[in-house]
Design an enzyme around this catalytic site. Structure first.
Site, PDB file in Angstrom:
ATOM      1  N   TYR A  83       0.827  16.158  23.338  1.00  0.00           N
ATOM      2  CA  TYR A  83      -0.036  15.170  22.679  1.00  0.00           C
ATOM      3  C   TYR A  83      -0.682  14.255  23.709  1.00  0.00           C
ATOM      4  CZ  TYR A  83      -1.467  11.635  19.251  1.00  0.00           C
ATOM      5  OH  TYR A  83      -2.194  10.770  18.466  1.00  0.00           O
TER       6      TYR A  83
ATOM      7  N   THR B 156     -13.659  13.766  10.180  1.00  0.00           N
ATOM      8  CA  THR B 156     -12.713  14.886  10.201  1.00  0.00           C
ATOM      9  C   THR B 156     -11.310  14.389   9.854  1.00  0.00           C
ATOM     10  OG1 THR B 156     -12.098  14.680  12.555  1.00  0.00           O
ATOM     11  CG2 THR B 156     -14.076  15.977  12.025  1.00  0.00           C
TER      12      THR B 156
END
Length: 309
Positions: free
Chosen positions: A155, A13
């Site tokens: 994050y 990905t």
């Protein structure tokens, strides 16, 4: 004479740039089959078509059924998939007070749920390969999965969550499918486009403006000046997955750090945690019922579990 590594089929990905692009180019140079995926693949992955990789459009935040269908498509093309690389991700920057609920959700959708949902897509296939299962699931993590940074809570939180889920997964697989190997790559700042593509929140709370300004300066200063070589990282991760080079003859751990900056941060945090544990050990033990201290009973071994009716 060293046996050449077995040809593998990889599903990757986030291949538009950075680690993802490097995986595609290096693996195709080795002769492996590659399914390179990304959003708006027709345009954003056009530069990879000459590698001979199969290009598929994939948004990792898509519903589970769509991810399952894409993974099955890869199996239909090559007959199997041997390695899943969960690489797609992005950095959302901003102080906790300024980040919106929706921004946090988007970070988790890409950095946490995407990899975990694709893991669900891959596991039935990997479990079907022999009695113990077979396959490698790579998670391109970060030092941010172990160490919180100011203005990086979205994050860091998503990467912390990923590390917890994958650690649990590793123990589940060791229990009943030990032939499937999850691998968390904890990389420092490397020569990719990530520092150029940080999503910074607009100035929403004046109090945090100095922090946000400093983060913008830091990100810009890191871009093009990264201490870690992305080409080398990917080369060594491939070796780990194939059991050659740095991975030959080794029991590869769940987490492997890359980069001196990452190593320094991990060592400092572990040392600090050990200091706290030693200083507060008495307090921790003071809440135990008498005669009931120590670890909880372990789960039975995989062989014992299969005999439980």
């Amino acid at each position: 004479m060293t046996t050449p590594p077995k040809k593998q089929v990889w599903f990757i990905t986030g291949c538009s740039s950075g680690f993802g692009e490097q995986f595609v180019r290096q693996l195709r140079a080795l002769g492996d089959d590659v399914v390179a995926t990304g959003r708006n693949a027709e345009t954003r992955l056009a530069h990879l078509k000459d590698t001979g990789a199969t290009i598929l459009d994939l948004d990792v935040t898509a519903p589970q059924a769509e991810l399952d269908a894409k993974f099955q498509q890869a199996i239909d093309i090559y007959g199997t998939v041997d390695v899943l690389v969960n690489n797609a991700g992005y950095i959302q920057c901003g102080a906790v007070e300024e980040l919106t609920h929706e921004e946090m959700q988007r970070s988790f959708a890409t950095n946490f749920h995407g990899p975990i949902n694709l893991t669900r897509s891959a596991l039935p296939h990997f479990r079907g390969k022999g009695e113990k299962g077979a396959g490698v699931i790579i998670y391109m993590g970060s030092q941010a999965g172990f160490y919180g940074e100011p203005a990086a809570s979205a994050y860091c939180a998503s990467k912390f969550a990923l590390e917890g889920a994958v650690e649990s997964l590793s123990k589940e697989l060791a229990f009943l499918a030990p032939g499937i190997k999850p691998l968390l790559i904890e990389a420092g700042i490397c020569s990719t486009e990530v520092m150029k593509n940080i999503n910074h929140v607009p100035h929403r709370v004046d109090f945090w403006r100095p922090l946000n300004d400093a983060c913008r300066v830091r990100g810009a200063g890191n871009y093009g000046n990264e201490p870690g070589n992305a080409v080398e990282v990917v080369s060594k991760v491939i070796q780990l997955a194939k059991g050659v080079g740095i991975g030959e003859g080794k029991d590869v751990p769940l987490r492997v750090p890359f980069g001196s900056d990452c190593l320094k941060i991990l060592k400092e945090k572990i040392a600090d945690m050990n200091r706290v544990l030693e200083e507060w050990e008495g307090v921790a033990r003071s809440v135990d019922f008498e005669g009931h201290s120590g670890p909880m009973p372990a789960l039975p071994t995989s062989g014992e579990a299969k005999n439980i009716s």
